[in-house]
Write a protein that holds these residues in place. Structure first.
Motif, mmCIF file in Angstrom:
data_model
loop_
_atom_site.group_PDB
_atom_site.id
_atom_site.type_symbol
_atom_site.label_atom_id
_atom_site.label_comp_id
_atom_site.label_asym_id
_atom_site.label_seq_id
_atom_site.Cartn_x
_atom_site.Cartn_y
_atom_site.Cartn_z
ATOM 1 N N ALA A 193 8.408 -8.693 5.286
ATOM 2 C CA ALA A 193 8.866 -7.941 4.314
ATOM 3 C C ALA A 193 10.302 -7.534 4.705
ATOM 4 C CB ALA A 193 8.180 -6.631 4.451
ATOM 5 N N ARG A 194 10.713 -7.669 6.186
ATOM 6 C CA ARG A 194 12.100 -7.715 6.514
ATOM 7 C C ARG A 194 13.057 -8.932 6.012
ATOM 8 N NH1 ARG A 194 10.767 -6.013 12.990
ATOM 9 N NH2 ARG A 194 10.483 -3.811 12.649
ATOM 10 N N ALA A 195 12.289 -10.176 6.319
ATOM 11 C CA ALA A 195 12.801 -11.195 5.912
ATOM 12 C C ALA A 195 13.265 -11.309 4.579
ATOM 13 C CB ALA A 195 11.824 -12.281 6.416
ATOM 14 N N MET A 196 12.483 -10.658 3.673
ATOM 15 C CA MET A 196 12.621 -10.685 2.255
ATOM 16 C C MET A 196 13.827 -9.698 1.929
ATOM 17 S SD MET A 196 8.799 -11.251 0.732
ATOM 18 C CE MET A 196 9.403 -11.450 -0.948
ATOM 19 N N GLY A 197 14.380 -8.888 2.653
ATOM 20 C CA GLY A 197 15.335 -7.971 2.388
ATOM 21 C C GLY A 197 14.967 -6.588 2.040
ATOM 22 N N ALA A 198 13.809 -6.199 2.416
ATOM 23 C CA ALA A 198 13.123 -5.088 2.151
ATOM 24 C C ALA A 198 14.000 -4.032 2.863
ATOM 25 C CB ALA A 198 11.578 -4.888 2.352
ATOM 26 N N LYS A 199 14.435 -2.760 2.190
ATOM 27 C CA LYS A 199 15.100 -1.756 3.025
ATOM 28 C C LYS A 199 14.249 -1.150 3.943
ATOM 29 C CE LYS A 199 18.499 -1.145 -0.794
ATOM 30 N NZ LYS A 199 19.226 0.008 -1.663
ATOM 31 N N THR A 200 14.847 -0.524 4.798
ATOM 32 C CA THR A 200 13.989 0.350 5.824
ATOM 33 C C THR A 200 13.001 1.437 5.364
ATOM 34 O OG1 THR A 200 15.626 0.184 7.538
ATOM 35 C CG2 THR A 200 14.105 1.857 7.887
ATOM 36 N N GLU A 201 13.586 2.189 4.290
ATOM 37 C CA GLU A 201 12.686 3.236 3.557
ATOM 38 C C GLU A 201 11.305 2.556 3.040
ATOM 39 O OE1 GLU A 201 15.798 2.703 3.142
ATOM 40 O OE2 GLU A 201 16.854 4.563 4.129
ATOM 41 N N ARG A 202 11.592 1.369 2.351
ATOM 42 C CA ARG A 202 10.620 0.527 1.737
ATOM 43 C C ARG A 202 9.521 0.080 2.658
ATOM 44 N NH1 ARG A 202 9.148 -1.563 -3.118
ATOM 45 N NH2 ARG A 202 7.678 -3.375 -2.920
ATOM 46 N N VAL A 203 9.941 -0.271 3.823
ATOM 47 C CA VAL A 203 9.258 -0.893 4.796
ATOM 48 C C VAL A 203 8.287 0.142 5.455
ATOM 49 C CG1 VAL A 203 9.050 -2.016 7.261
ATOM 50 C CG2 VAL A 203 10.725 -2.914 5.564
ATOM 51 N N LEU A 204 9.058 1.410 5.608
ATOM 52 C CA LEU A 204 8.388 2.572 6.308
ATOM 53 C C LEU A 204 7.276 2.975 5.355
ATOM 54 C CD1 LEU A 204 11.016 4.327 8.164
ATOM 55 C CD2 LEU A 204 9.063 3.183 9.261
ATOM 56 N N PHE A 205 7.560 3.335 4.097
ATOM 57 C CA PHE A 205 6.815 4.231 3.268
ATOM 58 C C PHE A 205 6.067 3.338 2.440
ATOM 59 C CE2 PHE A 205 10.343 6.946 4.375
ATOM 60 C CZ PHE A 205 9.537 8.281 4.797
ATOM 61 N N ARG A 206 6.231 2.063 2.258
ATOM 62 C CA ARG A 206 5.442 1.236 1.364
ATOM 63 C C ARG A 206 4.417 0.579 2.148
ATOM 64 N NH1 ARG A 206 3.477 0.122 -3.784
ATOM 65 N NH2 ARG A 206 3.180 -1.756 -4.061
ATOM 66 N N HIS A 207 4.681 -0.141 3.453
ATOM 67 C CA HIS A 207 3.937 -1.051 3.966
ATOM 68 C C HIS A 207 3.284 -0.443 5.452
ATOM 69 C CE1 HIS A 207 5.751 -4.486 1.624
ATOM 70 N NE2 HIS A 207 6.626 -3.847 1.956
ATOM 71 N N ILE A 208 4.195 0.384 6.143
ATOM 72 C CA ILE A 208 3.575 0.934 7.578
ATOM 73 C C ILE A 208 2.858 2.046 7.092
ATOM 74 C CG2 ILE A 208 4.241 1.738 9.600
ATOM 75 C CD1 ILE A 208 6.512 -0.078 9.698
ATOM 76 N N ALA A 209 3.342 3.036 6.314
ATOM 77 C CA ALA A 209 2.670 4.400 5.892
ATOM 78 C C ALA A 209 1.300 4.224 5.706
ATOM 79 C CB ALA A 209 3.573 5.168 5.197
ATOM 80 N N PRO A 210 0.861 3.451 4.718
ATOM 81 C CA PRO A 210 -0.458 3.232 4.216
ATOM 82 C C PRO A 210 -1.397 2.765 5.532
ATOM 83 C CG PRO A 210 0.816 2.325 2.542
ATOM 84 C CD PRO A 210 1.806 2.737 3.894
ATOM 85 N N MET A 211 -0.851 1.831 6.317
ATOM 86 C CA MET A 211 -1.637 1.742 7.623
ATOM 87 C C MET A 211 -1.928 2.793 8.433
ATOM 88 S SD MET A 211 -2.251 -1.531 6.901
ATOM 89 C CE MET A 211 -2.876 -2.084 8.361
ATOM 90 N N VAL A 212 -1.058 3.614 8.514
ATOM 91 C CA VAL A 212 -1.187 4.836 9.304
ATOM 92 C C VAL A 212 -1.888 5.975 8.909
ATOM 93 C CG1 VAL A 212 0.144 6.436 10.744
ATOM 94 C CG2 VAL A 212 1.027 4.095 10.488
ATOM 95 N N MET A 213 -2.124 6.006 7.542
ATOM 96 C CA MET A 213 -2.813 7.266 7.005
ATOM 97 C C MET A 213 -4.160 7.430 7.530
ATOM 98 S SD MET A 213 -0.917 9.164 5.091
ATOM 99 C CE MET A 213 -2.058 10.099 4.393
ATOM 100 N N PRO A 214 -5.203 6.453 7.683
ATOM 101 C CA PRO A 214 -6.410 6.718 8.031
ATOM 102 C C PRO A 214 -6.459 7.375 9.320
ATOM 103 C CG PRO A 214 -6.219 4.437 7.238
ATOM 104 C CD PRO A 214 -4.918 5.072 7.376
ATOM 105 N N THR A 215 -5.456 7.066 10.251
ATOM 106 C CA THR A 215 -5.533 7.739 11.348
ATOM 107 C C THR A 215 -5.034 9.228 11.496
ATOM 108 O OG1 THR A 215 -5.110 5.850 12.926
ATOM 109 C CG2 THR A 215 -4.497 7.946 13.776
ATOM 110 N N VAL A 216 -4.041 9.420 10.441
ATOM 111 C CA VAL A 216 -3.370 10.699 10.161
ATOM 112 C C VAL A 216 -4.361 11.530 9.542
ATOM 113 C CG1 VAL A 216 -1.697 12.046 8.878
ATOM 114 C CG2 VAL A 216 -1.046 9.733 10.083
ATOM 115 N N ILE A 217 -5.021 11.159 8.668
ATOM 116 C CA ILE A 217 -6.110 12.065 8.079
ATOM 117 C C ILE A 217 -7.225 12.598 8.823
ATOM 118 C CG2 ILE A 217 -7.986 11.984 6.043
ATOM 119 C CD1 ILE A 217 -6.193 10.247 4.556
#
Length: 306
Positions: A193-217
């Motif tokens: 995602a970084r290599a394709m030029g995704a912004k920090t906000e998109r990487v955090l909330f589009r790619h990383i946040a869904p992976m963290v959600m099970p632990t958070v729930i």
């Protein structure tokens, strides 16, 4: 030795809700816990609307009435308090404040702590260091002590109780999410995602946040139980919710002067706190297994063996 038979969850003709119910049925303790929590949530929603007047009605003729008697009506099956008010009606009405306080505090701390944890884990550097030091400063005070200090300075009330409990739990979510992000951000899909030029906000909330959600729930389910106990302790000390509002913890506090003669005044709200806390812990354990693909095969293997 042949590998265990794994039966995948059938998705044809079933939605996500039916799959979740199917997995929930595989863990009977979690299933019973979910039913209990659903009943408590239903009571918290409609209970005050139906029983608010009965919970406030004073009947000195039924003062400290013993439980397990229907002579005064089914609302007095659990007994009556020192003013002759129905304990059953008051427990049902008090469930709303108890659930609202615990749920609101956890939701607030989950969102704030989760976002700060994403930033601290992804950015690191001086930003992450500042956020961690802030979390350490809050965690240096026990949750109960911090709540006592703040509520002693400010007037006790629902809003202040929710705020102070939320602030005390923010570091838990922050540090947990940060630890997850530190590992996830090194994975290939984040690098891509970084290599394709995704912004920090998109990487955090589009790619990383869904992976963290099970632990958070899963953590949130545990934190609701913990916050409920802390709120009960604050009400017991007299600096939590104040009359005429009522919570389970306040009911326990009101009955402590009658433990020798009317034990049921504190016993029944204490049982309500205990049952909801146990149910949340059991359901949290089920959520951890179901949301983790590495552990989910346990349910599927059991189903295949049957």
């Amino acid at each position: 030795m042949a590998p265990p038979l794994i039966v995948p969850v059938k998705s044809s003709g079933r939605g996500a809700a039916r799959n979740a119910l199917w997995l929930l049925w595989q863990d009977k303790s979690a299933f019973v816990s979910a039913i209990l929590l659903a009943l408590v949530l239903g009571a918290a929603i409609i209970g005050p609307w139906l029983l608010a007047d009965q919970a406030r009605a004073v009947n000195l003729m039924a003062r400290n009435a013993a439980p397990f008697s229907l002579s005064k009506g089914w609302l007095f099956f659990l007994g009556a308090d020192a003013l002759g008010r129905s304990l059953l009606a008051r427990i049902i009405v008090a469930s709303q404040n108890t659930i609202v306080i615990a749920g609101s505090a956890v939701l607030l701390s989950m969102h704030v702590g989760g976002v700060l944890g994403l930033i601290a884990g992804y950015k690191e550097g001086w930003i992450g260091a500042i956020l961690l030091r802030m979390a350490d400063a809050i965690m240096s005070f026990p949750s109960m002590l911090l709540a006592v200090i703040v509520l002693f300075v400010f007037s006790p009330g629902i809003e202040n109780v929710i705020f102070v409990l939320a602030v005390s739990r923010i570091p838990i979510f922050l540090r947990t999410v940060r630890a997850e992000v530190l590992e996830i951000k090194e994975r290939m899909f984040v690098t891509a995602a970084r290599a394709m030029g995704a912004k920090t906000e998109r990487v955090l909330f589009r790619h990383i946040a869904p992976m963290v959600m099970p632990t958070v729930i899963n953590l949130a389910a545990l934190e609701v139980a913990f916050v409920m106990l802390v709120e009960s302790g604050l009400s017991f000390l007299g600096i939590g919710i104040q009359p005429p509002e009522v919570t389970w913890g306040l009911m326990v506090a009101d009955g402590r002067n009658y433990l020798g003669s009317a034990w049921w005044l504190s016993f029944w709200p204490g049982v309500a706190i205990m049952m909801v806390t146990i149910a949340l812990n059991l359901l949290s354990n089920w959520l951890r297994l179901v949301t983790d693909p590495v552990e989910r095969w346990r349910f599927q293997t059991v189903a295949g063996a049957k």
